[in-house]
Design an enzyme around this catalytic site. Sequence first.
Site, PDB file in Angstrom:
ATOM      1  N   SER A  17       1.912 -14.596  20.659  1.00 34.93           N
ATOM      2  CA  SER A  17       2.014 -16.112  20.736  1.00 34.93           C
ATOM      3  C   SER A  17       1.256 -16.640  22.090  1.00 34.93           C
ATOM      4  O   SER A  17       1.336 -15.932  23.029  1.00 34.93           O
ATOM      5  CB  SER A  17       3.225 -16.905  20.640  1.00 34.93           C
ATOM      6  OG  SER A  17       3.205 -18.137  20.910  1.00 34.93           O
ATOM      7  N   TYR A  64      12.054 -17.475  23.842  1.00 33.44           N
ATOM      8  CA  TYR A  64      10.728 -17.334  22.729  1.00 33.44           C
ATOM      9  C   TYR A  64       9.478 -16.918  23.790  1.00 33.44           C
ATOM     10  O   TYR A  64       9.066 -15.995  23.568  1.00 33.44           O
ATOM     11  CB  TYR A  64      10.583 -18.347  22.163  1.00 33.44           C
ATOM     12  CG  TYR A  64       9.294 -18.278  21.125  1.00 33.44           C
ATOM     13  CD1 TYR A  64       9.395 -17.423  20.077  1.00 33.44           C
ATOM     14  CD2 TYR A  64       7.951 -18.978  21.428  1.00 33.44           C
ATOM     15  CE1 TYR A  64       8.371 -17.250  19.089  1.00 33.44           C
ATOM     16  CE2 TYR A  64       6.907 -18.636  20.384  1.00 33.44           C
ATOM     17  CZ  TYR A  64       7.182 -17.756  19.308  1.00 33.44           C
ATOM     18  OH  TYR A  64       6.387 -17.581  18.562  1.00 33.44           O
TER      19      TYR A  64
END
Length: 263
Positions: free
Chosen positions: A150, A166
């Site tokens: 990501s 995350y």
Amino acid sequence: MTRTVQQLFDLTGRAALVTGGSRGLGLQIAESLGEAGAKIVLTSRKAADLQEAAAHLKSRGIDAHWIAADASDPAEVQRVVDEAIRLVGDIDILVNNAGATWGAPAADHPLEAWDKVMNLNVRSVFLFSQAVGKRCMIPRKHGRIINVASIAGLGGNPPFMTTVAYNTSKGAVVNFTRVLAGEWGQHGITVNAIAPGFFPSKMTAGTLAKVGADNLAKGAPLQRIGDDEDLKGLALLYASDAGKHITGQIMAVDGGVSAIHSG
């Protein structure tokens, strides 16, 4: 004689295992590989979602199978790999897409939530790569591993986003990709990562509702967020012989967001 572009991108006869493949980005990648000729095995926790996803792929003429499992459990990972090989033969392409997030300020972030994110986003990537690598790729001197990272793993966050676990997990995936590429290149295995920006998904629904898709799009040079086609080309490049000389790379698919925030 060199092959044509169509031949280089052709995955006929290849088998792909896609974790977290029942919806969202994982299903989009599975579509791409299946449309290029690969046999697909999807895995995630929920059987009903997997059944629906496999039916969707089959409606597009793709040879698709599914296995419900917990990707963070070593015994479950081994079971998935064994069953996938039984269904489609040796795995040529592994897509590590399974992931989770948790929103909480770093000062108050629950430890159990940190562990949940790390176990799925990092531990499962290691477990599946190790299992598939040892069983299928290293012995055959060929393989393609695609990790879904990501742009959250490439830098920090604006104040409205509180996703320390995350971001940290995706940063780990980024460097895991580079390390494994260096170690397994001698076995003919490429290891690369896709770093998506904002795409509509269950994971991003909260942020999209809070900030607004239009506002997020305004922060990208292309003035848009991702859609249900935007990962297909890069995934196929990484998975096919067209990308056979690409390894250890992390490519952002984010409308240019990382380009203007890289420094």
